[in-house]
Design a protein around this motif. Structure first.
Motif, PDB file in Angstrom:
ATOM      1  N   LEU A  18       0.809  -1.206   0.000  1.00 25.55           N
ATOM      2  CA  LEU A  18       0.000   0.000   0.000  1.00 25.55           C
ATOM      3  C   LEU A  18       0.846   1.260   0.000  1.00 25.55           C
ATOM      4  CD1 LEU A  18      -2.831   1.232   0.151  1.00 25.55           C
ATOM      5  CD2 LEU A  18      -2.706   1.045   2.619  1.00 25.55           C
ATOM      6  N   VAL A  19       1.879   1.305   0.798  1.00 30.98           N
ATOM      7  CA  VAL A  19       2.640   2.545   0.946  1.00 30.98           C
ATOM      8  C   VAL A  19       4.012   2.515   0.294  1.00 30.98           C
ATOM      9  CG1 VAL A  19       1.436   3.148   3.060  1.00 30.98           C
ATOM     10  CG2 VAL A  19       3.589   1.942   3.209  1.00 30.98           C
ATOM     11  N   GLY A  20       4.421   1.423  -0.296  1.00 30.34           N
ATOM     12  CA  GLY A  20       5.698   1.382  -0.992  1.00 30.34           C
ATOM     13  C   GLY A  20       6.813   0.803  -0.142  1.00 30.34           C
ATOM     14  N   ASP A  21       7.998   0.803  -0.706  1.00 29.34           N
ATOM     15  CA  ASP A  21       9.153   0.190  -0.061  1.00 29.34           C
ATOM     16  C   ASP A  21       9.504   0.825   1.277  1.00 29.34           C
ATOM     17  OD1 ASP A  21       9.437  -1.581  -2.131  1.00 29.34           O
ATOM     18  OD2 ASP A  21      10.866  -0.320  -3.218  1.00 29.34           O
ATOM     19  N   GLY A  23       7.569   1.894   3.553  1.00 28.96           N
ATOM     20  CA  GLY A  23       6.673   1.526   4.639  1.00 28.96           C
ATOM     21  C   GLY A  23       6.074   2.727   5.345  1.00 28.96           C
ATOM     22  N   GLU A  24       6.294   3.904   4.808  1.00 32.42           N
ATOM     23  CA  GLU A  24       5.824   5.129   5.439  1.00 32.42           C
ATOM     24  C   GLU A  24       4.710   5.769   4.615  1.00 32.42           C
ATOM     25  OE1 GLU A  24       6.805   6.399   8.360  1.00 32.42           O
ATOM     26  OE2 GLU A  24       8.171   4.710   8.645  1.00 32.42           O
ATOM     27  N   ALA A  25       3.503   5.746   5.150  1.00 30.92           N
ATOM     28  CA  ALA A  25       2.379   6.386   4.458  1.00 30.92           C
ATOM     29  C   ALA A  25       2.640   7.872   4.260  1.00 30.92           C
ATOM     30  CB  ALA A  25       1.092   6.167   5.241  1.00 30.92           C
ATOM     31  N   GLY A  26       3.373   8.477   5.174  1.00 32.12           N
ATOM     32  CA  GLY A  26       3.699   9.900   5.063  1.00 32.12           C
ATOM     33  C   GLY A  26       4.451  10.241   3.787  1.00 32.12           C
ATOM     34  N   HIS A  27       5.342   9.353   3.353  1.00 33.66           N
ATOM     35  CA  HIS A  27       6.082   9.581   2.104  1.00 33.66           C
ATOM     36  C   HIS A  27       5.141   9.552   0.909  1.00 33.66           C
ATOM     37  CE1 HIS A  27      10.020   9.546   3.914  1.00 33.66           C
ATOM     38  NE2 HIS A  27       9.787   8.361   4.476  1.00 33.66           N
ATOM     39  N   ILE A  29       1.839  10.055   0.927  1.00 33.52           N
ATOM     40  CA  ILE A  29       0.946  11.210   0.999  1.00 33.52           C
ATOM     41  C   ILE A  29       1.692  12.475   0.595  1.00 33.52           C
ATOM     42  CG2 ILE A  29      -0.363  12.677   2.594  1.00 33.52           C
ATOM     43  CD1 ILE A  29      -1.105  10.048   4.088  1.00 33.52           C
ATOM     44  N   GLY A  30       2.936  12.604   1.019  1.00 31.20           N
ATOM     45  CA  GLY A  30       3.748  13.770   0.645  1.00 31.20           C
ATOM     46  C   GLY A  30       3.942  13.870  -0.859  1.00 31.20           C
ATOM     47  N   ALA A  31       4.233  12.743  -1.497  1.00 29.33           N
ATOM     48  CA  ALA A  31       4.403  12.739  -2.956  1.00 29.33           C
ATOM     49  C   ALA A  31       3.087  13.079  -3.645  1.00 29.33           C
ATOM     50  CB  ALA A  31       4.911  11.378  -3.419  1.00 29.33           C
ATOM     51  N   GLY A  32       1.989  12.512  -3.153  1.00 29.61           N
ATOM     52  CA  GLY A  32       0.677  12.817  -3.726  1.00 29.61           C
ATOM     53  C   GLY A  32       0.305  14.274  -3.536  1.00 29.61           C
ATOM     54  N   ARG A  33       0.585  14.824  -2.362  1.00 31.85           N
ATOM     55  CA  ARG A  33       0.283  16.230  -2.087  1.00 31.85           C
ATOM     56  C   ARG A  33       1.101  17.139  -3.002  1.00 31.85           C
ATOM     57  NH1 ARG A  33      -2.547  18.781   1.231  1.00 31.85           N
ATOM     58  NH2 ARG A  33      -2.870  17.046   2.653  1.00 31.85           N
ATOM     59  N   ALA A  34       2.382  16.825  -3.172  1.00 27.87           N
ATOM     60  CA  ALA A  34       3.227  17.640  -4.051  1.00 27.87           C
ATOM     61  C   ALA A  34       2.695  17.618  -5.482  1.00 27.87           C
ATOM     62  CB  ALA A  34       4.673  17.140  -4.001  1.00 27.87           C
ATOM     63  N   MET A  35       2.298  16.449  -5.936  1.00 26.26           N
ATOM     64  CA  MET A  35       1.739  16.309  -7.286  1.00 26.26           C
ATOM     65  C   MET A  35       0.455  17.122  -7.419  1.00 26.26           C
ATOM     66  SD  MET A  35       0.871  12.716  -9.028  1.00 26.26           S
ATOM     67  CE  MET A  35      -0.519  12.511 -10.056  1.00 26.26           C
ATOM     68  N   ALA A  36      -0.427  17.012  -6.439  1.00 22.94           N
ATOM     69  CA  ALA A  36      -1.701  17.732  -6.477  1.00 22.94           C
ATOM     70  C   ALA A  36      -1.481  19.238  -6.395  1.00 22.94           C
ATOM     71  CB  ALA A  36      -2.607  17.252  -5.350  1.00 22.94           C
ATOM     72  N   GLU A  37      -0.562  19.674  -5.557  1.00 20.19           N
ATOM     73  CA  GLU A  37      -0.297  21.114  -5.425  1.00 20.19           C
ATOM     74  C   GLU A  37       0.293  21.698  -6.701  1.00 20.19           C
ATOM     75  OE1 GLU A  37       2.067  21.264  -1.848  1.00 20.19           O
ATOM     76  OE2 GLU A  37       0.279  21.298  -0.565  1.00 20.19           O
ATOM     77  N   ALA A 175      -3.337  -0.309  -4.355  1.00 22.85           N
ATOM     78  CA  ALA A 175      -3.042   0.882  -3.569  1.00 22.85           C
ATOM     79  C   ALA A 175      -3.299   2.129  -4.401  1.00 22.85           C
ATOM     80  CB  ALA A 175      -1.584   0.846  -3.130  1.00 22.85           C
ATOM     81  N   ALA A 176      -3.678   3.203  -3.715  1.00 22.08           N
ATOM     82  CA  ALA A 176      -3.956   4.459  -4.402  1.00 22.08           C
ATOM     83  C   ALA A 176      -3.638   5.628  -3.492  1.00 22.08           C
ATOM     84  CB  ALA A 176      -5.438   4.506  -4.805  1.00 22.08           C
ATOM     85  N   VAL A 177      -3.426   6.755  -4.124  1.00 25.52           N
ATOM     86  CA  VAL A 177      -3.364   8.026  -3.419  1.00 25.52           C
ATOM     87  C   VAL A 177      -4.623   8.761  -3.841  1.00 25.52           C
ATOM     88  CG1 VAL A 177      -2.163  10.211  -3.141  1.00 25.52           C
ATOM     89  CG2 VAL A 177      -0.866   8.105  -3.377  1.00 25.52           C
TER      90      VAL A 177
END
Length: 182
Positions: A18-21, A23-27, A29-37, A175-177
């Protein structure tokens, strides 16, 4: 295929998928937020050109989710499109609810900005589905990016689906963002 020996190992594998290699959902979410912003100003500009009036787009949420949950909060009436890329037949799933479609239709066809927009509580018309497709095209272009960050989406997007077609569409569980724009 073998399964891990314990429930905790199984959970660990699911979380990693779900969260990638990291193991941190924060990473994630951070990548998704940067993309969305990065996409918000592009989306505002392209929608303003399309609608002929200034448009405010805001990013309401970014969260780790699952693909089938993309339409969970859309209500009974919504439009959806699945956008492929060279590496995935379902690289992006876009969903727009009936209230958002009503707002865009009203703006596009000269509705009175001082009057509240009537919600759509029936199946979408051909024109409303076409308007949703236009919005999806702008969103996909804005999120696609360019260069090294490009998702390489196959654009233009296909015609949006709605009604029973959208409700019956099987979405691959993965998995999705989830990015929510308003």
């Amino acid at each position: 295929m073998t399964s891990p020996g314990s429930p905790s190992q199984t959970r660990s594998l699911i979380i990693e998928r779900l969260v990638g290699d990291s193991g941190e959902a924060g990473h994630v979410i951070g990548a998704g937020r940067a993309m969305a912003e990065r996409a918000v100003p592009l989306l505002q500009k392209s929608l303003a050109v399309e609608l002929g009036a200034p448009v405010t787009v805001d990013l309401r949420a970014v969260e780790v989710s699952r693909v089938p949950l993309a339409r969970a909060d859309a209500g009974e009436t919504f439009a959806m499109v699945v956008v492929p890329s060279p590496t995935s037949a379902d690289a992006m799933t876009l969903v727009i609810d009936a209230q958002a479609i009503a707002v865009v239709v009203c703006a596009l066809f000269g509705g009175d900005p001082d009057q509240p927009v009537s919600p759509i509580e029936r199946e979408l018309s051909q024109i409303e589905t076409d308007v949703a497709t236009t919005v999806f095209q702008h969103v996909a272009q804005a999120l696609n990016g360019s260069g090294r960050r490009s998702l390489e989406l196959r654009l233009p997007v296909q015609r949006a689906m709605s009604g029973m077609e959208a409700k019956r569409r099987v979405l691959r569980d993965g998995a999705a963002v989830r990015m929510v724009f308003g």
